[in-house]
Design an enzyme around this catalytic site. Structure first.
Site, PDB file in Angstrom:
ATOM      1  N   LEU A 271      40.425  26.674  -0.043  1.00  0.00           N
ATOM      2  CA  LEU A 271      40.704  25.247  -0.209  1.00  0.00           C
ATOM      3  C   LEU A 271      40.251  24.720  -1.557  1.00  0.00           C
ATOM      4  O   LEU A 271      40.812  23.761  -2.088  1.00  0.00           O
ATOM      5  CB  LEU A 271      40.023  24.447   0.906  1.00  0.00           C
ATOM      6  CG  LEU A 271      40.481  24.733   2.336  1.00  0.00           C
ATOM      7  CD1 LEU A 271      39.655  23.930   3.327  1.00  0.00           C
ATOM      8  CD2 LEU A 271      41.964  24.417   2.500  1.00  0.00           C
ATOM      9  N   GLY A 272      39.210  25.330  -2.109  1.00  0.00           N
ATOM     10  CA  GLY A 272      38.691  24.867  -3.392  1.00  0.00           C
ATOM     11  C   GLY A 272      37.466  25.651  -3.790  1.00  0.00           C
ATOM     12  O   GLY A 272      36.879  26.380  -2.991  1.00  0.00           O
ATOM     13  N   SER A 273      37.076  25.520  -5.040  1.00  0.00           N
ATOM     14  CA  SER A 273      35.885  26.213  -5.528  1.00  0.00           C
ATOM     15  C   SER A 273      35.148  25.331  -6.514  1.00  0.00           C
ATOM     16  O   SER A 273      35.748  24.490  -7.189  1.00  0.00           O
ATOM     17  CB  SER A 273      36.262  27.544  -6.189  1.00  0.00           C
ATOM     18  OG  SER A 273      37.152  27.329  -7.273  1.00  0.00           O
TER      19      SER A 273
ATOM     20  N   ALA B 239      31.035  25.063  -8.807  1.00  0.00           N
ATOM     21  CA  ALA B 239      30.151  25.787  -9.708  1.00  0.00           C
ATOM     22  C   ALA B 239      29.461  26.962  -9.031  1.00  0.00           C
ATOM     23  O   ALA B 239      29.245  27.995  -9.658  1.00  0.00           O
ATOM     24  CB  ALA B 239      29.112  24.828 -10.281  1.00  0.00           C
TER      25      ALA B 239
ATOM     26  N   ALA C 205      30.015  27.619  -5.287  1.00  0.00           N
ATOM     27  CA  ALA C 205      30.496  27.818  -3.924  1.00  0.00           C
ATOM     28  C   ALA C 205      32.017  27.784  -3.862  1.00  0.00           C
ATOM     29  O   ALA C 205      32.676  27.218  -4.732  1.00  0.00           O
ATOM     30  CB  ALA C 205      29.916  26.752  -3.006  1.00  0.00           C
TER      31      ALA C 205
ATOM     32  N   ASP D 250      26.559  10.460  -5.878  1.00  0.00           N
ATOM     33  CA  ASP D 250      27.737  11.015  -6.548  1.00  0.00           C
ATOM     34  C   ASP D 250      29.009  10.603  -5.807  1.00  0.00           C
ATOM     35  O   ASP D 250      29.895  11.407  -5.569  1.00  0.00           O
ATOM     36  CB  ASP D 250      27.640  12.541  -6.633  1.00  0.00           C
ATOM     37  CG  ASP D 250      28.616  13.129  -7.656  1.00  0.00           C
ATOM     38  OD1 ASP D 250      29.012  12.397  -8.591  1.00  0.00           O
ATOM     39  OD2 ASP D 250      28.982  14.309  -7.523  1.00  0.00           O
TER      40      ASP D 250
END
Length: 431
Positions: free
Chosen positions: A34-36, A38, A40, A150
């Site tokens: 699904l995504g990556s 820094a 993980a 954040d």
């Protein structure tokens, strides 16, 4: 396999190899990436023990944590284990192999809010919907001493019903990190969203900084672009410090007023969460009782999470219990827990009996939870019952004010332990 069946660390699943070829830990079937980030990667997966339910699994390489990221991961576990809210991504389990740590989380099937807002600005009505849900989640976090630090559309996800889910608590701060001056001192966040007081590199109030970021998000939803833009980072910081932005012509008068208070550069004058709940634009077209949503104290008593899993046991236990992952860990609440084989109804009746003996007031009550107040309502204790197995339940008592010297709370604790069987599982008091 777990190293010692009698140790608290045995709750964490540790295996000799990296991944089971057929299913992760014999339970999760990993799917597409699904995504990556820094340190993980996040995969979609199926929970084979729960009817193939879709989940998201964040995979962290332990070797990457040697670069000072251990605290980052510790913080995310510490924060997310506290939070059970309809607009916050649920972390249900943490597993580990020799080389990786796995966060098993609720899957937000609607993807990132960012991908939708970059294609087109939202109507005020839709902007209001997501802003309300964001404020509901932020209010809940702040009531528990958690500041996100954040908040941005990339960290705001959507579920299958297009409702908001706040994620990525890796930069979050908790009350335990507040300095003696009552302020936070670590610069965090994404430049375009950070509050001006963070740029001064002095102490700041985490709740006020989050409110500023909420203002930037609301501006973006309505306008389709960020309020502070500059190709030069110092130029960007100057605009943030002076709150120099230009609203599009279609912005309504009430929204302009709210944004002005959200993007107030002086944190002492900035609008608070409670003031936002009373704002005319925020309240437009909706019954006020619907806006507030789930109250902070009420959600402590919710049935959500009434069945404990291994992660609940790990995260509520003492600091040594996570050493199987990466070392020492701090439990934030003054908490007493023990196991009983009595029914929930019997336990709740006994809690009420003890409360009556100690002249405590029942402030709120649900099937599996009860909130008790001491004299003058100056402190409170929440007692919850959650099922471990078909035969056992966990009785959890939390002193919400974390006042370990509270006489009536200590008396309540002792009486309950004597009355509801001898405890077989006990979390030591935090030193």
């Amino acid at each position: 396999m777990a190293e010692d069946s009698n140790s608290s660390e045995s709750i964490i699943v540790n295996v000799t190899g990296d991944d089971n070829k057929s299913a992760l830990f014999g339970k999760y079937d990993l799917g597409k990436l699904l995504g990556s980030g820094a340190f993980a990667k996040v995969y979609q997966a199926e929970d084979l023990q729960n009817g193939g339910e879709s989940v998201a699994i964040k995979v962290v390489q332990k070797k990457r944590l040697k670069d000072g990221l251990t605290a980052h991961v510790k913080r995310e576990i510490s924060v997310m284990r506290r939070l059970r809210h309809p607009h916050i991504v649920l972390l249900s389990e943490v597993l580990a192999t020799k080389t990786k740590i796995y966060f098993v989380m609720e899957l937000a099937k609607g993807g990132e809010l960012f991908s939708r807002v970059t294609s087109n600005r939202f109507t005020e009505s839709l902007s209001r919907k997501y802003f309300r849900q964001l404020i509901s989640a932020v209010r809940y976090c702040h009531a528990r001493g958690v500041f996100h630090r954040d908040l941005k559309p990339e960290n705001l996800l959507l579920d299958e019903n297009r409702d908001l889910k706040v994620s990525d608590f890796g930069l979050s701060a908790m009350k335990e990190q507040i300095h003696p001056d009552g302020m936070l001192h670590t610069l965090c966040g994404t430049p375009a969203y950070v509050a001006p007081e963070l740029l001064l590199k002095k102490g700041y109030d985490g709740s006020k900084a989050d409110i500023w970021s909420c203002g930037v998000v609301l501006f973006l939803l309505n306008a389709g672009y960020l309020p502070f833009r500059d190709p030069n980072i110092m130029g960007l910081y100057r605009k943030i410090h002076k709150a120099q932005y230009k609203l599009p012509d279609w912005t309504s008068s009430d929204l302009r007023k709210l944004l002005r208070r959200l993007l107030e550069p002086n944190p002492e004058l900035r609008i608070t969460v409670e003031e936002i709940l009373k704002d005319p634009w925020f309240n437009h077209g909706v019954d006020p009782s619907e806006i507030i949503g789930i109250q902070a104290d009420d959600y402590d008593l919710e049935e959500n999470g009434k069945i404990l899993n291994a992660f609940d046991l790990i995260s509520s236990a003492s600091s040594s219990n996570l050493s199987g992952l990466f070392g020492n860990f701090v439990t934030p609440d003054h908490c007493d827990q023990f196991v009983s084989d009595e029914s929930t109804a019997v336990i709740m009746r006994k809690v009420e009996e003890v409360a009556k003996q100690l002249n405590l007031r029942i402030a709120k009550k649900k099937e599996r939870a009860i909130k008790l107040e001491g004299p003058h309502g100056v402190a409170n204790v929440v007692v919850k019952v959650r099922r471990l197995t078909n035969e056992l339940v966990m009785v959890e008592m939390k002193n919400k004010q974390r006042d370990v010297g509270l006489v009536w709370a200590d008396a309540l604790r002792q009486k309950l332990r004597r009355l509801i069987n001898q405890p077989v599982y006990k979390v030591p008091d935090k030193p």
